[in-house]
Design a protein around this motif. Structure first.
Motif, PDB file in Angstrom:
ATOM      1  N   PRO A  79       0.808  -1.226   0.000  1.00  0.00           N
ATOM      2  CA  PRO A  79       0.000   0.000   0.000  1.00  0.00           C
ATOM      3  C   PRO A  79       0.846   1.283   0.000  1.00  0.00           C
ATOM      4  CG  PRO A  79      -0.701  -1.521   1.736  1.00  0.00           C
ATOM      5  CD  PRO A  79       0.604  -2.001   1.239  1.00  0.00           C
ATOM      6  N   THR A  80       2.107   1.188   0.497  1.00  0.00           N
ATOM      7  CA  THR A  80       2.961   2.388   0.598  1.00  0.00           C
ATOM      8  C   THR A  80       4.379   2.063   0.125  1.00  0.00           C
ATOM      9  OG1 THR A  80       3.522   1.866   2.897  1.00  0.00           O
ATOM     10  CG2 THR A  80       1.642   3.338   2.547  1.00  0.00           C
ATOM     11  N   ALA A  81       5.209   3.094   0.081  1.00  0.00           N
ATOM     12  CA  ALA A  81       6.567   2.981  -0.462  1.00  0.00           C
ATOM     13  C   ALA A  81       7.444   2.063   0.378  1.00  0.00           C
ATOM     14  CB  ALA A  81       7.204   4.362  -0.546  1.00  0.00           C
ATOM     15  N   VAL A  82       8.399   1.415  -0.297  1.00  0.00           N
ATOM     16  CA  VAL A  82       9.400   0.574   0.371  1.00  0.00           C
ATOM     17  C   VAL A  82      10.646   1.429   0.592  1.00  0.00           C
ATOM     18  CG1 VAL A  82      10.785  -1.524   0.237  1.00  0.00           C
ATOM     19  CG2 VAL A  82       8.489  -1.479  -0.766  1.00  0.00           C
ATOM     20  N   LYS A  83      10.999   1.634   1.864  1.00  0.00           N
ATOM     21  CA  LYS A  83      12.072   2.574   2.200  1.00  0.00           C
ATOM     22  C   LYS A  83      13.420   1.918   2.468  1.00  0.00           C
ATOM     23  CE  LYS A  83      11.377   6.480   2.734  1.00  0.00           C
ATOM     24  NZ  LYS A  83      11.374   7.623   1.813  1.00  0.00           N
ATOM     25  N   ARG A  84      13.413   0.607   2.787  1.00  0.00           N
ATOM     26  CA  ARG A  84      14.681  -0.074   3.085  1.00  0.00           C
ATOM     27  C   ARG A  84      14.520  -1.569   2.843  1.00  0.00           C
ATOM     28  NH1 ARG A  84      19.465   2.842   4.355  1.00  0.00           N
ATOM     29  NH2 ARG A  84      20.942   1.446   5.366  1.00  0.00           N
ATOM     30  N   VAL A  85      15.560  -2.182   2.269  1.00  0.00           N
ATOM     31  CA  VAL A  85      15.571  -3.629   2.065  1.00  0.00           C
ATOM     32  C   VAL A  85      16.899  -4.203   2.552  1.00  0.00           C
ATOM     33  CG1 VAL A  85      14.001  -3.582   0.084  1.00  0.00           C
ATOM     34  CG2 VAL A  85      16.484  -3.433  -0.288  1.00  0.00           C
ATOM     35  N   ARG A 137       1.940   5.795   6.066  1.00  0.00           N
ATOM     36  CA  ARG A 137       1.360   6.863   5.251  1.00  0.00           C
ATOM     37  C   ARG A 137      -0.082   6.535   4.885  1.00  0.00           C
ATOM     38  NH1 ARG A 137       4.805   9.443   0.297  1.00  0.00           N
ATOM     39  NH2 ARG A 137       4.983  11.414   1.370  1.00  0.00           N
ATOM     40  N   MET A 138      -0.872   7.596   4.634  1.00  0.00           N
ATOM     41  CA  MET A 138      -2.249   7.466   4.139  1.00  0.00           C
ATOM     42  C   MET A 138      -3.087   6.498   4.974  1.00  0.00           C
ATOM     43  SD  MET A 138      -1.583   7.473   0.013  1.00  0.00           S
ATOM     44  CE  MET A 138      -0.672   5.943   0.076  1.00  0.00           C
ATOM     45  N   GLY A 139      -2.883   6.546   6.287  1.00  0.00           N
ATOM     46  CA  GLY A 139      -3.654   5.690   7.182  1.00  0.00           C
ATOM     47  C   GLY A 139      -3.105   4.291   7.360  1.00  0.00           C
ATOM     48  N   TYR A 140      -2.044   3.968   6.626  1.00  0.00           N
ATOM     49  CA  TYR A 140      -1.424   2.652   6.767  1.00  0.00           C
ATOM     50  C   TYR A 140      -0.286   2.706   7.781  1.00  0.00           C
ATOM     51  CZ  TYR A 140      -3.886   1.235   2.528  1.00  0.00           C
ATOM     52  OH  TYR A 140      -4.848   0.935   1.597  1.00  0.00           O
ATOM     53  N   GLN A 141      -0.198   1.688   8.605  1.00  0.00           N
ATOM     54  CA  GLN A 141       0.888   1.587   9.569  1.00  0.00           C
ATOM     55  C   GLN A 141       2.201   1.249   8.868  1.00  0.00           C
ATOM     56  OE1 GLN A 141      -1.140  -1.321  12.371  1.00  0.00           O
ATOM     57  NE2 GLN A 141       0.061  -0.138  13.830  1.00  0.00           N
ATOM     58  N   GLY A 142       3.287   1.795   9.397  1.00  0.00           N
ATOM     59  CA  GLY A 142       4.587   1.351   8.931  1.00  0.00           C
ATOM     60  C   GLY A 142       4.788  -0.102   9.324  1.00  0.00           C
ATOM     61  N   ALA A 143       5.440  -0.885   8.458  1.00  0.00           N
ATOM     62  CA  ALA A 143       5.567  -2.318   8.735  1.00  0.00           C
ATOM     63  C   ALA A 143       6.940  -2.833   8.326  1.00  0.00           C
ATOM     64  CB  ALA A 143       4.485  -3.104   8.001  1.00  0.00           C
ATOM     65  N   PRO A 163       6.434  -1.781  14.081  1.00  0.00           N
ATOM     66  CA  PRO A 163       7.169  -1.131  15.179  1.00  0.00           C
ATOM     67  C   PRO A 163       6.274  -0.133  15.904  1.00  0.00           C
ATOM     68  CG  PRO A 163       8.511  -1.217  13.203  1.00  0.00           C
ATOM     69  CD  PRO A 163       7.135  -1.652  12.799  1.00  0.00           C
ATOM     70  N   ILE A 164       6.375  -0.123  17.218  1.00  0.00           N
ATOM     71  CA  ILE A 164       5.527   0.755  18.029  1.00  0.00           C
ATOM     72  C   ILE A 164       6.294   2.014  18.434  1.00  0.00           C
ATOM     73  CG2 ILE A 164       4.047  -1.088  18.891  1.00  0.00           C
ATOM     74  CD1 ILE A 164       5.771  -1.145  21.434  1.00  0.00           C
ATOM     75  N   GLU A 165       5.547   3.032  18.868  1.00  0.00           N
ATOM     76  CA  GLU A 165       6.061   4.312  19.378  1.00  0.00           C
ATOM     77  C   GLU A 165       6.632   5.206  18.276  1.00  0.00           C
ATOM     78  OE1 GLU A 165       8.799   3.740  22.586  1.00  0.00           O
ATOM     79  OE2 GLU A 165       7.374   2.582  23.776  1.00  0.00           O
ATOM     80  N   SER A 166       7.567   4.681  17.483  1.00  0.00           N
ATOM     81  CA  SER A 166       8.220   5.493  16.458  1.00  0.00           C
ATOM     82  C   SER A 166       8.438   4.648  15.212  1.00  0.00           C
ATOM     83  CB  SER A 166       9.565   6.022  16.976  1.00  0.00           C
ATOM     84  OG  SER A 166      10.274   6.683  15.947  1.00  0.00           O
ATOM     85  N   LYS A 167       8.212   5.242  14.031  1.00  0.00           N
ATOM     86  CA  LYS A 167       8.311   4.436  12.807  1.00  0.00           C
ATOM     87  C   LYS A 167       9.761   4.089  12.489  1.00  0.00           C
ATOM     88  CE  LYS A 167       8.356   8.090   9.247  1.00  0.00           C
ATOM     89  NZ  LYS A 167       7.610   8.663   8.103  1.00  0.00           N
ATOM     90  N   ALA A 168       9.956   2.900  11.928  1.00  0.00           N
ATOM     91  CA  ALA A 168      11.284   2.432  11.530  1.00  0.00           C
ATOM     92  C   ALA A 168      11.718   3.127  10.245  1.00  0.00           C
ATOM     93  CB  ALA A 168      11.277   0.927  11.339  1.00  0.00           C
ATOM     94  N   THR A 169      12.990   3.520  10.176  1.00  0.00           N
ATOM     95  CA  THR A 169      13.527   4.191   8.990  1.00  0.00           C
ATOM     96  C   THR A 169      14.581   3.351   8.283  1.00  0.00           C
ATOM     97  OG1 THR A 169      15.082   5.357  10.448  1.00  0.00           O
ATOM     98  CG2 THR A 169      13.068   6.528   9.816  1.00  0.00           C
ATOM     99  N   VAL A 170      15.333   2.541   9.021  1.00  0.00           N
ATOM    100  CA  VAL A 170      16.376   1.684   8.437  1.00  0.00           C
ATOM    101  C   VAL A 170      16.351   0.329   9.141  1.00  0.00           C
ATOM    102  CG1 VAL A 170      17.899   3.577   7.729  1.00  0.00           C
ATOM    103  CG2 VAL A 170      18.124   2.603  10.030  1.00  0.00           C
ATOM    104  N   LEU A 171      16.896  -0.698   8.468  1.00  0.00           N
ATOM    105  CA  LEU A 171      16.962  -2.008   9.105  1.00  0.00           C
ATOM    106  C   LEU A 171      18.086  -2.844   8.515  1.00  0.00           C
ATOM    107  CD1 LEU A 171      14.104  -4.524   8.116  1.00  0.00           C
ATOM    108  CD2 LEU A 171      15.308  -3.070   6.503  1.00  0.00           C
ATOM    109  N   THR A 172      18.487  -3.861   9.267  1.00  0.00           N
ATOM    110  CA  THR A 172      19.420  -4.878   8.805  1.00  0.00           C
ATOM    111  C   THR A 172      19.167  -6.144   9.605  1.00  0.00           C
ATOM    112  OG1 THR A 172      21.769  -5.392   8.457  1.00  0.00           O
ATOM    113  CG2 THR A 172      21.225  -4.202  10.457  1.00  0.00           C
TER     114      THR A 172
END
Length: 291
Positions: free
Chosen positions: A93-99, A115-121, A144-153
């Motif tokens: 439903p929303t953009a992929v920010k990190r793989v 974004r647009m009512g969708y939870q970050g996942a 992720p709760i409290e704060s949205k995830a921006t990067v991962l590994t």
């Protein structure tokens, strides 16, 4: 040090990745294109075309067989590195920010935007390495709760995933069920902009808009070293076989249009990993270093 100029993108870069052997560089950009280059001379080897939006992120497996990318067109794509063919596309439903690939190459993790009512996942997919049909359903999905995830590994093993967040915190999750195993809520004071593992995966580096890069222990998220600069950081990397850290960032272009390049801080900085001292800078960019 004489930099090699790689010209092949029409808009700003979003991420670059070396393959495990270090002989190839994969770059993605806001121009909807992924390029692959020879690292020894900067010659462009080929392109991967298929996305219809800014490509935010790219990763390559340890065998340089498969490439994965995520973009603003709300898709995650799996590519054959050698042929450039897109093998599978996952739609969200929303953009992929990190793989990211797991170290055994069997799993892919991605962050989709809040974004647009969708939870970050965070979604994890198991890859069929025979190149045949891929599963549409994720192995696991968690929010992720409290704060949205921006990067991962992935962590020390494929069983764990480390995320960096908008609030500056770091979290260690169980890959299969999303259980929170450890957290460091005061890792950074502002958004975490990059995360990169050491070669043995026992520690990792993060960068942040709080003008600091830091080393953390992978199992516990314990802070090991801090590299404080005077500019917001967008990326940090650990040099292999040498005791150095590379940092890049700079003020956003809008705020430095009337200032010099030096004031914009558009330089790659080299820091000694152990002594936490800056040892040199390399100029050459005319805007913020994103990756």
């Amino acid at each position: 040090m004489r930099p090699i100029l790689l010209q092949g993108h029409e808009r700003s870069l979003t991420q670059i990745k070396y393959n495990a052997d270090g002989d190839l560089i994969f770059s993605c950009s806001k121009d909807h294109r992924i390029n692959v280059w020879y690292s020894h001379n900067g010659e462009r080897l080929g392109t991967y075309d298929g996305h219809n939006g800014t490509i935010w992120t790219v990763d390559v497996d340890s065998e340089t067989k498969y490439l994965v990318s995520g973009a603003a067109d709300n898709t995650l794509k799996l590519w054959d590195v050698r042929t450039g063919k897109c093998l599978h596309t996952w739609e969200f439903p929303t953009a992929v920010k990190r793989v990211a690939f797991s170290d055994d190459d069997n799993l892919i993790a991605c962050i989709t935007e809040q974004r647009m009512g969708y939870q970050g996942a965070v979604r994890v997919f198991r890859i069929n390495r025979n190149g045949t049909e891929q599963s549409e359903e994720p192995l696991s999905i968690f929010h992720p709760i409290e704060s949205k995830a921006t990067v991962l590994t992935f962590g020390l093993t494929p069983d764990t995933i480390i995320t960096g967040h908008e609030s500056g915190k770091l979290t260690l999750y169980n890959t299969k069920n999303g259980e929170e195993l450890a957290t460091n809520k005061r890792a950074h004071r502002e958004v975490v902009t990059d995360i990169q593992l050491s070669q043995d995966r026992s520690y990792f580096i993060t960068s942040s808009k709080d003008k600091c890069a830091k080393l953390f222990e992978t199992k516990t998220l314990e802070e090991l070293k801090t590299y404080a600069t005077e500019t917001p950081l967008n990326s940090a990397a650990i040099a292999t076989k040498r005791p150095y850290i590379l940092l890049g960032g700079g003020q956003e272009a809008m705020s430095v249009t009337t200032t010099s390049l030096r004031q914009g801080k558009f330089e790659t900085r080299f820091w000694h990993k152990i002594f936490e001292e800056e040892v040199g800078r390399v100029k050459g960019h005319f805007g913020p270093i994103n990756t």
